[in-house]
Every structure is written in C-alpha cells, then in structure tokens.
Write a protein that holds these residues in place. Structure first.
Motif, PDB file in Angstrom:
ATOM      1  N   PRO A  97       7.426   2.234  11.947  1.00 39.90           N
ATOM      2  CA  PRO A  97       7.519   1.619  11.859  1.00 39.90           C
ATOM      3  C   PRO A  97       8.950   2.007  13.517  1.00 39.90           C
ATOM      4  O   PRO A  97       9.739   2.619  13.132  1.00 39.90           O
ATOM      5  N   LEU A  98       8.148   2.084  15.202  1.00 42.05           N
ATOM      6  CA  LEU A  98       9.349   2.709  16.138  1.00 42.05           C
ATOM      7  C   LEU A  98       9.330   1.128  16.834  1.00 42.05           C
ATOM      8  O   LEU A  98       8.497   0.576  16.952  1.00 42.05           O
ATOM      9  N   GLY A 127       9.629  -1.991  19.170  1.00 47.62           N
ATOM     10  CA  GLY A 127       9.328  -3.069  18.834  1.00 47.62           C
ATOM     11  C   GLY A 127       9.666  -3.453  17.515  1.00 47.62           C
ATOM     12  O   GLY A 127       9.821  -4.096  16.591  1.00 47.62           O
ATOM     13  N   TRP A 128       8.584  -2.328  16.852  1.00 44.95           N
ATOM     14  CA  TRP A 128       8.492  -2.655  15.917  1.00 44.95           C
ATOM     15  C   TRP A 128       9.343  -2.697  14.249  1.00 44.95           C
ATOM     16  O   TRP A 128       9.618  -2.708  13.021  1.00 44.95           O
ATOM     17  N   HIS A 129      10.012  -1.702  14.950  1.00 41.53           N
ATOM     18  CA  HIS A 129      10.786  -1.166  14.322  1.00 41.53           C
ATOM     19  C   HIS A 129      12.629  -2.563  13.354  1.00 41.53           C
ATOM     20  O   HIS A 129      12.592  -3.152  14.186  1.00 41.53           O
ATOM     21  N   GLY A 130      11.975  -2.932  12.352  1.00 43.29           N
ATOM     22  CA  GLY A 130      13.015  -3.632  11.388  1.00 43.29           C
ATOM     23  C   GLY A 130      12.526  -5.099  11.887  1.00 43.29           C
ATOM     24  O   GLY A 130      12.965  -6.189  10.760  1.00 43.29           O
ATOM     25  N   LYS A 131      10.806  -4.935  12.281  1.00 39.73           N
ATOM     26  CA  LYS A 131      10.324  -6.399  12.359  1.00 39.73           C
ATOM     27  C   LYS A 131       9.283  -6.369  11.745  1.00 39.73           C
ATOM     28  O   LYS A 131       8.667  -7.272  11.194  1.00 39.73           O
ATOM     29  N   LEU A 132       7.934  -5.349  11.590  1.00 38.64           N
ATOM     30  CA  LEU A 132       7.227  -4.618  11.843  1.00 38.64           C
ATOM     31  C   LEU A 132       7.207  -4.652   9.440  1.00 38.64           C
ATOM     32  O   LEU A 132       8.170  -3.733   9.022  1.00 38.64           O
ATOM     33  N   ARG A 133       6.468  -6.115   8.540  1.00 39.35           N
ATOM     34  CA  ARG A 133       6.754  -5.878   7.364  1.00 39.35           C
ATOM     35  C   ARG A 133       5.310  -5.311   6.916  1.00 39.35           C
ATOM     36  O   ARG A 133       4.525  -5.293   6.988  1.00 39.35           O
ATOM     37  N   GLN A 134       5.136  -5.131   5.236  1.00 39.63           N
ATOM     38  CA  GLN A 134       4.203  -4.510   4.330  1.00 39.63           C
ATOM     39  C   GLN A 134       3.434  -5.559   4.382  1.00 39.63           C
ATOM     40  O   GLN A 134       1.937  -5.759   4.840  1.00 39.63           O
ATOM     41  N   GLN A 135       3.491  -7.235   4.241  1.00 42.59           N
ATOM     42  CA  GLN A 135       2.862  -8.506   4.433  1.00 42.59           C
ATOM     43  C   GLN A 135       1.637  -8.560   6.117  1.00 42.59           C
ATOM     44  O   GLN A 135       0.890  -9.261   6.227  1.00 42.59           O
ATOM     45  N   ASP A 161      -5.491  -6.572   4.747  1.00 41.76           N
ATOM     46  CA  ASP A 161      -5.710  -6.383   4.247  1.00 41.76           C
ATOM     47  C   ASP A 161      -6.258  -5.176   3.589  1.00 41.76           C
ATOM     48  O   ASP A 161      -5.493  -3.868   2.551  1.00 41.76           O
ATOM     49  N   GLN A 162      -7.136  -4.426   4.530  1.00 42.49           N
ATOM     50  CA  GLN A 162      -7.814  -3.426   4.371  1.00 42.49           C
ATOM     51  C   GLN A 162      -6.996  -1.912   4.911  1.00 42.49           C
ATOM     52  O   GLN A 162      -7.112  -1.296   5.033  1.00 42.49           O
ATOM     53  N   CYS A 163      -5.838  -2.637   5.493  1.00 45.14           N
ATOM     54  CA  CYS A 163      -4.281  -1.855   5.647  1.00 45.14           C
ATOM     55  C   CYS A 163      -3.727  -1.586   4.777  1.00 45.14           C
ATOM     56  O   CYS A 163      -2.646  -0.907   4.456  1.00 45.14           O
ATOM     57  N   GLN A 164      -3.734  -2.095   3.552  1.00 44.86           N
ATOM     58  CA  GLN A 164      -2.357  -2.175   2.645  1.00 44.86           C
ATOM     59  C   GLN A 164      -2.482  -1.527   2.061  1.00 44.86           C
ATOM     60  O   GLN A 164      -1.015  -0.710   1.143  1.00 44.86           O
ATOM     61  N   HIS A 165      -3.248  -0.066   2.062  1.00 44.97           N
ATOM     62  CA  HIS A 165      -2.250   0.641   0.939  1.00 44.97           C
ATOM     63  C   HIS A 165      -1.860   2.044   1.485  1.00 44.97           C
ATOM     64  O   HIS A 165      -1.467   3.446   1.403  1.00 44.97           O
ATOM     65  N   ILE A 166      -1.563   1.810   3.150  1.00 44.27           N
ATOM     66  CA  ILE A 166      -0.430   1.817   4.143  1.00 44.27           C
ATOM     67  C   ILE A 166       0.381   1.617   3.936  1.00 44.27           C
ATOM     68  O   ILE A 166       0.959   0.121   3.463  1.00 44.27           O
ATOM     69  N   ALA A 167       1.286   2.688   3.039  1.00 43.37           N
ATOM     70  CA  ALA A 167       3.023   1.577   3.263  1.00 43.37           C
ATOM     71  C   ALA A 167       3.918   2.088   3.637  1.00 43.37           C
ATOM     72  O   ALA A 167       4.023   2.514   4.813  1.00 43.37           O
ATOM     73  N   VAL A 168       3.975   0.846   4.537  1.00 39.28           N
ATOM     74  CA  VAL A 168       5.532   0.873   6.168  1.00 39.28           C
ATOM     75  C   VAL A 168       7.054   1.417   5.023  1.00 39.28           C
ATOM     76  O   VAL A 168       7.195   0.587   4.381  1.00 39.28           O
ATOM     77  N   THR A 169       7.070   2.354   5.355  1.00 34.79           N
ATOM     78  CA  THR A 169       8.356   3.164   4.907  1.00 34.79           C
ATOM     79  C   THR A 169       9.513   3.588   6.227  1.00 34.79           C
ATOM     80  O   THR A 169       8.778   2.925   7.451  1.00 34.79           O
ATOM     81  N   ASP A 170      10.256   3.933   5.796  1.00 39.72           N
ATOM     82  CA  ASP A 170      11.237   4.548   7.248  1.00 39.72           C
ATOM     83  C   ASP A 170      11.593   6.154   7.160  1.00 39.72           C
ATOM     84  O   ASP A 170      12.349   6.157   8.266  1.00 39.72           O
ATOM     85  N   GLN A 171      10.544   6.586   6.425  1.00 35.64           N
ATOM     86  CA  GLN A 171      10.634   7.846   6.500  1.00 35.64           C
ATOM     87  C   GLN A 171       9.583   8.498   6.862  1.00 35.64           C
ATOM     88  O   GLN A 171       9.045   7.870   5.518  1.00 35.64           O
ATOM     89  N   LEU A 172       8.988   9.251   7.707  1.00 35.10           N
ATOM     90  CA  LEU A 172       8.351  10.536   7.386  1.00 35.10           C
ATOM     91  C   LEU A 172       8.480  11.852   6.926  1.00 35.10           C
ATOM     92  O   LEU A 172       9.676  12.144   7.105  1.00 35.10           O
ATOM     93  N   ASP A 173       7.271  12.668   6.191  1.00 41.16           N
ATOM     94  CA  ASP A 173       7.715  13.720   6.471  1.00 41.16           C
ATOM     95  C   ASP A 173       6.676  14.682   7.217  1.00 41.16           C
ATOM     96  O   ASP A 173       5.845  14.201   6.901  1.00 41.16           O
ATOM     97  N   MET A 174       6.876  15.741   7.686  1.00 38.71           N
ATOM     98  CA  MET A 174       6.478  16.609   8.810  1.00 38.71           C
ATOM     99  C   MET A 174       6.010  17.886   8.369  1.00 38.71           C
ATOM    100  O   MET A 174       7.216  19.038   8.469  1.00 38.71           O
ATOM    101  N   LEU A 175       5.384  18.845   7.629  1.00 38.87           N
ATOM    102  CA  LEU A 175       6.246  20.032   7.350  1.00 38.87           C
ATOM    103  C   LEU A 175       7.816  20.317   6.303  1.00 38.87           C
ATOM    104  O   LEU A 175       8.006  21.891   7.124  1.00 38.87           O
ATOM    105  N   GLY A 176       8.164  19.780   5.740  1.00 37.47           N
ATOM    106  CA  GLY A 176       9.236  19.751   5.310  1.00 37.47           C
ATOM    107  C   GLY A 176       9.958  18.897   6.224  1.00 37.47           C
ATOM    108  O   GLY A 176      11.580  19.134   5.553  1.00 37.47           O
ATOM    109  N   VAL A 177      10.565  18.260   7.984  1.00 36.30           N
ATOM    110  CA  VAL A 177      10.909  18.011   8.332  1.00 36.30           C
ATOM    111  C   VAL A 177      10.940  16.493   7.872  1.00 36.30           C
ATOM    112  O   VAL A 177       9.545  15.646   8.571  1.00 36.30           O
ATOM    113  N   PRO A 178      11.982  16.112   7.529  1.00 35.12           N
ATOM    114  CA  PRO A 178      11.946  14.312   8.015  1.00 35.12           C
ATOM    115  C   PRO A 178      12.457  13.773   9.035  1.00 35.12           C
ATOM    116  O   PRO A 178      12.574  14.425  10.313  1.00 35.12           O
TER     117      PRO A 178
END
Length: 327
Positions: free
Chosen positions: A96-97, A99-107, A111-128
């Motif tokens: 989340p970035l 307006g969503w940062h700190g507000k968007l929760r997993q819940q 329902d069809q998107c619950q396999h997507i994990a809300v996280t504070d970090q992504l990885d792109m080719l070894g770069v966080p």
C-alpha cells in the motif's frame, strides 16, 4: 507463456501512477478558419511491467485490483501457468502506498483476492521496495552491510599476500553490493561500514596500513588497485540514469529525459521535473563536468565513469591545490 498480451492488456486498462508530464508547444502556420492547434502532452505512467516470471502492477482502486485478478485468471487458462494462491508463501503481495499506506488491511480485500498478502515490502530482482524512498535505501544498505560483514568474517583465515587480497575483494565481495548500486544509492554509513570490513580483511596480518590513495591507485602506478566503493557506486548509478535519459541504444524514460534536458543541458522549454533525493547536486555536477571535457556521456560504460570519477574526486585531490595548481 504469452506474457506480452497479458501485460499489454493491463497497461491499456490500468490508470497507473503518473511519474512526469509536460506539454510540448506545437509551432507552425494556422489556417484562418481552422481550429487552434493544441499542445502535445507527453507523460510517463507506471502501469504494469514484467521481467521473466515476475510482474509488477500499479493499481489505484479496488476495482483495478479485481481487474488484475481477472486478467491473471485468463492468462492462467490461456498459458497453463499457475499463480501461487497460498498467502503463506508470500508469492503474491500488495504494497500500500499514498492514501492506502497504513490504512489498507488484509480484511479490506475482496474474498477472491485473499490470496494476495498485504505487506510493507516488495522485492524486484533482489532490490527491496518499501513505501518510501528513505525506507528503501535503508533496507538496501542494511542488507549490503550484513552480506559484506558475513563474507569478510569467513575470509580472515585465508593465507594470501597483500597484493592478492584487493583482487578477491573486487571480484567476489563488492559485486554483492554492485547490483543494487544501479538504482539505489549508498548511504554514507554503508560506505564507511563496507570500507571498515574491507580493511579488516586486507590488513588482518599487517602492522601498518597504507592510506586510501594507495589502496585505490592502480597497481601499475604503485597502488593496490582496490575499487573505491563510493565512486564505483556513483558510476553505476550515473550509467543507469544515462541509459534511460540519453542513450539511443536503450528504451528511454520521459522522466529521466526531462531531468537530463533541464539540469544537464539546461533547457527551459519544458516543465521542470522534481529531482529525487539521490539525484543530488553532486550527481548533476559530475555529469556536467564530464560533458565539459567532451566525453561521450550518453554511451560511457560504468568503467569509464568510474575512472573519470576516481581521477576527479580522489586521485587529483592529492596533487592539486584548491585553485587547481600543483602542490
């Protein structure tokens, strides 16, 4: 796997995040009864991009998230590929970035998107990638420090002569940091910690230590030939910038091109882009200095940039007075 049509569909349907936009004035004769000629608007947006089996999308609403999920299912049916739909594996993540940062929760996800994990970090080719550039630079720098410290610790028992150790550092240690330096600048604390660990290995059985100038000077000139990580990292960052800003052999970035034209070529006919904090005054000044020396800055390699920066910022400083005269 048919990834190109999938990415193209997403690029056409996602609103994306605007990175830069400017108007290009259209000049020319206008007929008496014709409509006024409108200015041409050029912009760069981040929508969707992929490398190998890794896809990143920029969404601005829950509806766009559902669209991505729908198009992904179509891609799975057409190609036979299967997406990791177990949230515990953290293979499909949402950062989340804004307006969503700190507000968007997993819940909050459908329902069809619950396999997507809300996280504070992504990885792109070894770069966080984190929610802010400051956090991203910190995470990358901390990872570099940890890798260098662990590797040098296991090297302290090696029996090598002093002239061989810099080559081991250049070939096997510093490349652990170089792949991040093309897009993430090194902090001052990262540079100091890496140098500390390098010196710990270089001089572990030496009673005396030569100065920095002797370390980075070439072996043919009486030095050890050790890479200066500060200027090597900046050289890679400049080269990566120039590839997308002015090199005709690479796909250009509208945003980087605007930075190049406004701050390097000093043009004033386009909108002034906001400079990110890592393209600072020193970064711009080094490119300008290379241009004044008539170097082919558009196509210079990382090695050429490193040799230029090392001579300008280190080697020449030892023999020149502040006014440019010899000591």
């Amino acid at each position: 796997f048919g990834l190109d049509p999938y990415l193209e569909k997403l690029r056409k349907n996602l609103k994306g995040i605007q990175i830069y936009s400017h108007q290009v004035k259209v000049h020319g004769p206008v007929e008496q009864f014709s409509l006024p000629i409108a200015d041409h608007v050029t912009e760069e947006r981040l929508t969707a991009f992929g490398y190998a089996d890794d896809v990143k999308t920029a969404i601005t609403s829950i509806d766009e998230l559902l669209l991505v999920d729908k198009e992904t299912k179509i891609f799975e049916q057409a190609s036979g590929c299967r997406l990791h739909r177990d949230r515990e594996t953290m293979k499909v993540k949402l950062l989340p970035l804004g307006g969503w940062h700190g507000k968007l929760r997993q819940q909050d996800l459908q329902d069809q998107c619950q396999h997507i994990a809300v996280t504070d970090q992504l990885d792109m080719l070894g770069v966080p990638l984190l929610s802010t550039i400051r956090k991203t630079i910190k995470a990358s720098g901390d990872e570099i420090q940890d890798k260098v410290k662990k590797l040098t610790g296991s090297w302290l028992t090696r029996f090598m002569c002093l002239t061989q150790r810099p080559w081991s550092v250049n070939s096997y240690l510093l490349p652990k940091a170089y792949h991040k330096c093309h897009c993430i600048p090194l902090r001052e604390c990262d540079i100091k910690e890496v140098k500390k660990q390098i010196n710990r290995f270089l001089y572990c059985d030496q009673a005396e230590k030569p100065g920095e100038l002797v370390e980075v000077r070439g072996r043919q000139k009486g030095g050890l030939g050790l890479h200066d990580i500060r200027n090597k990292g900046k050289a890679m960052l400049i080269r990566a910038f120039m590839e997308t800003a002015a090199n005709p052999n690479f796909r250009d970035s509208v945003y980087h091109r605007a930075i190049y034209e406004v701050f390097i070529l000093e043009k004033n006919d386009i909108s002034i882009p906001n400079l990110p904090q890592y393209y600072n005054e020193s970064f711009i000044s080094d490119i300008k200095d290379a241009k004044r020396e008539n170097l082919p800055i558009e196509k210079m390699s990382s090695k050429a940039w490193y040799e230029f920066l090392l001579a300008k910022n280190v080697l020449e400083q030892d023999v020149l007075q502040p006014d440019g005269s010899l000591k």
